[in-house]
Write a protein that holds these residues in place. Sequence first.
Motif, PDB file in Angstrom:
ATOM      1  N   ALA A   1       0.726  -1.181   0.120  1.00  0.00           N
ATOM      2  CA  ALA A   1      -0.136   0.089  -0.032  1.00  0.00           C
ATOM      3  C   ALA A   1       1.047   1.277   0.017  1.00  0.00           C
ATOM      4  CB  ALA A   1      -1.039  -0.052   1.337  1.00  0.00           C
ATOM      5  N   ALA A   2       2.054   1.179   0.839  1.00  0.00           N
ATOM      6  CA  ALA A   2       2.897   2.197   0.976  1.00  0.00           C
ATOM      7  C   ALA A   2       3.661   2.836  -0.383  1.00  0.00           C
ATOM      8  CB  ALA A   2       3.819   2.075   1.874  1.00  0.00           C
ATOM      9  N   LEU A   3       4.054   1.397  -1.130  1.00  0.00           N
ATOM     10  CA  LEU A   3       4.579   1.611  -2.171  1.00  0.00           C
ATOM     11  C   LEU A   3       3.673   2.024  -3.207  1.00  0.00           C
ATOM     12  CD1 LEU A   3       7.383   0.467  -2.747  1.00  0.00           C
ATOM     13  CD2 LEU A   3       6.454  -1.534  -4.236  1.00  0.00           C
ATOM     14  N   GLU A   4       2.385   1.701  -3.277  1.00  0.00           N
ATOM     15  CA  GLU A   4       1.495   2.314  -4.380  1.00  0.00           C
ATOM     16  C   GLU A   4       1.411   3.674  -4.220  1.00  0.00           C
ATOM     17  OE1 GLU A   4      -2.175  -0.146  -4.307  1.00  0.00           O
ATOM     18  OE2 GLU A   4      -1.109  -1.561  -5.260  1.00  0.00           O
ATOM     19  N   VAL A   5       1.280   4.164  -2.947  1.00  0.00           N
ATOM     20  CA  VAL A   5       1.138   5.659  -2.758  1.00  0.00           C
ATOM     21  C   VAL A   5       2.371   6.265  -3.482  1.00  0.00           C
ATOM     22  CG1 VAL A   5       1.367   7.405  -0.992  1.00  0.00           C
ATOM     23  CG2 VAL A   5      -0.206   5.421  -0.601  1.00  0.00           C
ATOM     24  N   GLN A   6       3.627   5.597  -3.257  1.00  0.00           N
ATOM     25  CA  GLN A   6       4.464   6.313  -3.564  1.00  0.00           C
ATOM     26  C   GLN A   6       4.686   6.182  -5.070  1.00  0.00           C
ATOM     27  OE1 GLN A   6       8.464   4.101  -2.420  1.00  0.00           O
ATOM     28  NE2 GLN A   6       8.661   5.628  -0.827  1.00  0.00           N
ATOM     29  N   VAL A   7       4.254   5.093  -5.710  1.00  0.00           N
ATOM     30  CA  VAL A   7       4.489   5.108  -7.019  1.00  0.00           C
ATOM     31  C   VAL A   7       3.402   6.126  -7.776  1.00  0.00           C
ATOM     32  CG1 VAL A   7       3.410   3.640  -9.248  1.00  0.00           C
ATOM     33  CG2 VAL A   7       4.749   2.531  -7.305  1.00  0.00           C
ATOM     34  N   ALA A   8       2.487   6.301  -7.235  1.00  0.00           N
ATOM     35  CA  ALA A   8       1.376   7.344  -7.489  1.00  0.00           C
ATOM     36  C   ALA A   8       2.103   8.783  -7.426  1.00  0.00           C
ATOM     37  CB  ALA A   8       0.126   7.495  -6.868  1.00  0.00           C
TER      38      ALA A   8
ATOM     39  N   ARG B   1       5.427   9.241  -7.535  1.00  0.00           N
ATOM     40  CA  ARG B   1       6.235   9.585  -8.660  1.00  0.00           C
ATOM     41  C   ARG B   1       5.734   9.662  -9.722  1.00  0.00           C
ATOM     42  NH1 ARG B   1      10.755   6.537  -6.090  1.00  0.00           N
ATOM     43  NH2 ARG B   1      11.198   7.747  -4.291  1.00  0.00           N
ATOM     44  N   THR B   2       4.698   8.957 -10.157  1.00  0.00           N
ATOM     45  CA  THR B   2       3.991   9.078 -11.360  1.00  0.00           C
ATOM     46  C   THR B   2       3.542  10.488 -11.677  1.00  0.00           C
ATOM     47  OG1 THR B   2       3.168   6.617 -11.185  1.00  0.00           O
ATOM     48  CG2 THR B   2       2.409   7.932 -13.116  1.00  0.00           C
ATOM     49  N   ALA B   3       3.082  11.038 -10.725  1.00  0.00           N
ATOM     50  CA  ALA B   3       2.595  12.664 -10.720  1.00  0.00           C
ATOM     51  C   ALA B   3       3.774  13.288 -11.221  1.00  0.00           C
ATOM     52  CB  ALA B   3       2.017  12.810  -9.605  1.00  0.00           C
ATOM     53  N   ALA B   4       4.943  13.137 -10.297  1.00  0.00           N
ATOM     54  CA  ALA B   4       5.966  13.942 -10.616  1.00  0.00           C
ATOM     55  C   ALA B   4       6.791  13.716 -11.948  1.00  0.00           C
ATOM     56  CB  ALA B   4       7.130  13.473  -9.804  1.00  0.00           C
ATOM     57  N   LEU B   5       6.708  12.350 -12.423  1.00  0.00           N
ATOM     58  CA  LEU B   5       7.121  12.248 -13.840  1.00  0.00           C
ATOM     59  C   LEU B   5       6.407  12.617 -15.002  1.00  0.00           C
ATOM     60  CD1 LEU B   5       8.225   8.443 -13.729  1.00  0.00           C
ATOM     61  CD2 LEU B   5       9.459  10.517 -14.368  1.00  0.00           C
ATOM     62  N   THR B   6       5.002  12.659 -14.632  1.00  0.00           N
ATOM     63  CA  THR B   6       4.180  13.497 -15.674  1.00  0.00           C
ATOM     64  C   THR B   6       4.557  14.737 -15.783  1.00  0.00           C
ATOM     65  OG1 THR B   6       2.411  11.842 -14.872  1.00  0.00           O
ATOM     66  CG2 THR B   6       1.503  13.514 -16.283  1.00  0.00           C
ATOM     67  N   GLN B   7       4.707  15.603 -14.538  1.00  0.00           N
ATOM     68  CA  GLN B   7       4.868  17.065 -14.370  1.00  0.00           C
ATOM     69  C   GLN B   7       6.221  17.168 -15.282  1.00  0.00           C
ATOM     70  OE1 GLN B   7       5.154  18.823 -10.617  1.00  0.00           O
ATOM     71  NE2 GLN B   7       4.898  20.683 -11.533  1.00  0.00           N
ATOM     72  N   GLN B   8       7.042  16.507 -14.959  1.00  0.00           N
ATOM     73  CA  GLN B   8       8.350  16.578 -15.523  1.00  0.00           C
ATOM     74  C   GLN B   8       8.241  16.530 -17.211  1.00  0.00           C
ATOM     75  OE1 GLN B   8      11.260  13.843 -13.971  1.00  0.00           O
ATOM     76  NE2 GLN B   8      12.421  15.284 -12.687  1.00  0.00           N
ATOM     77  N   LYS B   9       7.409  15.419 -17.506  1.00  0.00           N
ATOM     78  CA  LYS B   9       7.344  15.218 -18.963  1.00  0.00           C
ATOM     79  C   LYS B   9       6.769  16.507 -19.498  1.00  0.00           C
ATOM     80  CE  LYS B   9       4.417  13.245 -21.935  1.00  0.00           C
ATOM     81  NZ  LYS B   9       2.956  13.047 -22.109  1.00  0.00           N
ATOM     82  N   GLU B  10       5.569  16.964 -18.884  1.00  0.00           N
ATOM     83  CA  GLU B  10       5.258  18.385 -19.553  1.00  0.00           C
ATOM     84  C   GLU B  10       6.078  19.513 -19.497  1.00  0.00           C
ATOM     85  OE1 GLU B  10       1.638  19.046 -17.113  1.00  0.00           O
ATOM     86  OE2 GLU B  10       0.654  17.177 -18.257  1.00  0.00           O
ATOM     87  N   THR B  11       6.895  19.513 -18.358  1.00  0.00           N
ATOM     88  CA  THR B  11       7.948  20.363 -18.581  1.00  0.00           C
ATOM     89  C   THR B  11       8.770  20.390 -19.592  1.00  0.00           C
ATOM     90  OG1 THR B  11       7.940  20.334 -16.019  1.00  0.00           O
ATOM     91  CG2 THR B  11       9.606  21.859 -17.016  1.00  0.00           C
ATOM     92  N   LEU B  12       9.267  18.949 -19.930  1.00  0.00           N
ATOM     93  CA  LEU B  12      10.271  18.764 -20.951  1.00  0.00           C
ATOM     94  C   LEU B  12       9.599  18.995 -22.386  1.00  0.00           C
ATOM     95  CD1 LEU B  12      11.930  15.507 -19.889  1.00  0.00           C
ATOM     96  CD2 LEU B  12      13.149  17.578 -20.282  1.00  0.00           C
ATOM     97  N   GLN B  13       8.515  18.602 -22.459  1.00  0.00           N
ATOM     98  CA  GLN B  13       7.564  18.916 -23.671  1.00  0.00           C
ATOM     99  C   GLN B  13       7.480  20.443 -23.971  1.00  0.00           C
ATOM    100  OE1 GLN B  13       6.325  16.508 -25.739  1.00  0.00           O
ATOM    101  NE2 GLN B  13       6.034  17.931 -27.192  1.00  0.00           N
ATOM    102  N   GLN B  14       7.376  21.152 -23.165  1.00  0.00           N
ATOM    103  CA  GLN B  14       7.301  22.449 -23.162  1.00  0.00           C
ATOM    104  C   GLN B  14       8.659  23.149 -23.440  1.00  0.00           C
ATOM    105  OE1 GLN B  14       5.964  24.324 -19.797  1.00  0.00           O
ATOM    106  NE2 GLN B  14       5.731  26.353 -20.673  1.00  0.00           N
ATOM    107  N   ALA B  15       9.853  22.477 -22.816  1.00  0.00           N
ATOM    108  CA  ALA B  15      11.032  23.019 -23.382  1.00  0.00           C
ATOM    109  C   ALA B  15      11.587  22.400 -24.735  1.00  0.00           C
ATOM    110  CB  ALA B  15      12.049  22.265 -22.441  1.00  0.00           C
ATOM    111  N   LEU B  16      10.885  21.225 -25.181  1.00  0.00           N
ATOM    112  CA  LEU B  16      11.178  20.969 -26.389  1.00  0.00           C
ATOM    113  C   LEU B  16      10.250  21.845 -27.400  1.00  0.00           C
ATOM    114  CD1 LEU B  16      12.467  18.351 -28.266  1.00  0.00           C
ATOM    115  CD2 LEU B  16      10.067  17.551 -28.084  1.00  0.00           C
ATOM    116  N   ASP B  17       9.193  22.043 -27.114  1.00  0.00           N
ATOM    117  CA  ASP B  17       8.559  23.101 -28.173  1.00  0.00           C
ATOM    118  C   ASP B  17       9.444  24.483 -28.318  1.00  0.00           C
ATOM    119  OD1 ASP B  17       6.841  21.210 -28.517  1.00  0.00           O
ATOM    120  OD2 ASP B  17       5.361  22.032 -26.845  1.00  0.00           O
ATOM    121  N   GLU B  18       9.817  24.795 -27.110  1.00  0.00           N
ATOM    122  CA  GLU B  18      10.533  26.199 -27.095  1.00  0.00           C
ATOM    123  C   GLU B  18      11.773  25.881 -28.043  1.00  0.00           C
ATOM    124  OE1 GLU B  18      11.280  27.694 -22.981  1.00  0.00           O
ATOM    125  OE2 GLU B  18       8.957  27.596 -22.834  1.00  0.00           O
ATOM    126  N   LEU B  19      12.349  24.925 -27.807  1.00  0.00           N
ATOM    127  CA  LEU B  19      13.653  24.748 -28.590  1.00  0.00           C
ATOM    128  C   LEU B  19      13.473  24.433 -30.120  1.00  0.00           C
ATOM    129  CD1 LEU B  19      15.613  21.809 -26.662  1.00  0.00           C
ATOM    130  CD2 LEU B  19      16.486  23.975 -27.377  1.00  0.00           C
TER     131      LEU B  19
END
Lengths: 124, 447
Positions: B161-168, B170-188
Amino acid sequence: MKILVVDDETDIQTLFEQRFRKEIRQKLVEFVFAFSGEDALNYLNHHEHEVVLILSDINMPGMSGIELLRQIKQKHLTPPPVVMMITAYGDAENFNMAKQLGADDFLTKPVDFNLLKEKLKLVS
Amino acid sequence: MYLEIVLAFFIFRYLRKSLPADALLQWDKIFVGGMALSAALVVMGVMLRDNTQITKWFTHAMLLGLIYLVFKQKELAPAKQLMYSILPYIALSVLKDLVLLISPAFSRDMNDYFETATLFAIIWMIAMWMITRKQKKALEKEKAKTLEIEKESRIIESLKAALEVQVAERTAALTQQKETLQQALDELKATQAQLIQSEKMASLGELTAGIAHEIQNPLNFVNNFSEINTELIDEMQQEMDKGNLEDAKAIGNDIRDNEQKINHHGKRADAIVKGMLQHSRSSTGIKEATNINNLADEYLRLAYHGLRAKDKSFNASMKTDYDESVGTIQVIPQDIGRVILNLITNAFYAVAEKKKMLGDGYDPTVCVSTKKLAEKVMIAVKDNGNGIPQKVLDKIFQPFFTTKPTGQGTGLGLSMSYDIVNKVHGGEIIVDTEEGECTTFTIYLPV
């Protein structure tokens, strides 16, 4: 009077021959043409005492007009020919350089043939 | 007999201890009573030493009752095993006493058999007892094991259960990172587009002076020859007035020749302007039949005069070797023009740098040649500059790689050339260099 015209544009020959057609017919002037600085030096080496006036463009591939001028002035040809440089409009750098190297006179592109004829009268 | 009583006592005690608390409530009294009865029977047995019959039968009754109880009541089922172990002994004991009661004589005769049977019954009882104990221990062990496993699985469950919370998280953090990167890529990507445009404009800037010079010369010819023609026409009319038709004809021929020259130089200026426009315009992306020799020559002159305009002291020999059989091939003229311009500009830059180092005695030369090969056309730009050091050779086609001082090169020229030749035209661009001696860039374009 023998005039050596140095320019990389070959049509300059036709142009001069037509512009000076009357003078040529009257044997007042004789033109020879060289289409590079190297050609010009080569001609001068073989016809040392003939050329009275050299009319040279500056922008040429290979040996430039400036380099040609330097070499002519170094060679101490007898009699020393009059060297007239044709500079592009507003090209102060080349103008000053040529003056420093001992150019006798200048013409600005596009060449004003009436002015050139006046100058030639003074030389001869 | 006493053995029986003691047995009964301990069985009551055992039952009392082994029963779960909720089941015990209704039985506790009976068990305590049983224990008390056992104790009373011992006392009775001692007091009625001479007449053991009563005590015996009380004991038998008590034990039989106990066995009956155990077999009858479901709650007491766990004690069945124990009953099996004592049953033969109790049965034998009852039988022996019964026989003694009915026929004392027969009992005496049978005494030996009874003795032996009793021994076996006791051995049976002990053996059963031990087996039961052993089984019980194994069972307890098993139970403990199960408990342990259950405990572990509970721990695992909570960890999961604890792990699942952690995974969730992390997934949220990764999604946010992905969006940031996508934005950076568009700018590039946007920046890249801007850079490509500015690279084009930069090379256009280098060309401007060359273009001015290149247009000036043909315009001078146009003006001069047309002026001459005006004069010649006057002369021709004069000759005609004098009746010198031959001379008039000759002049007419000259006029026609001059007219051709005017036309030639007019077209020359026209081509230069068109080339300049083509260069500044974004590529049409459409392949057209293009004369490769003309294209190469045009850009050679533009690049040369462009460099001359920037650096008045610079000069270089230009050598050309055009294979006339190259003719026209299908290319995107703006793009290939840019590639050729780029290679030539680089070549001039290289020889200019070497000239600065060596001065007199070095003859900077740039050679442009074309050649028709089987199914392809070769365009080569060779310079006798300083060559490309081996350690940067594999980087020259990378975007933003430049050896020029900051601000002088975008580092996009060769990478764009590579893309244009290899990706857009399906050709090849190859570099061949000898350090300190020369560099040759060769383009192969499919016909």
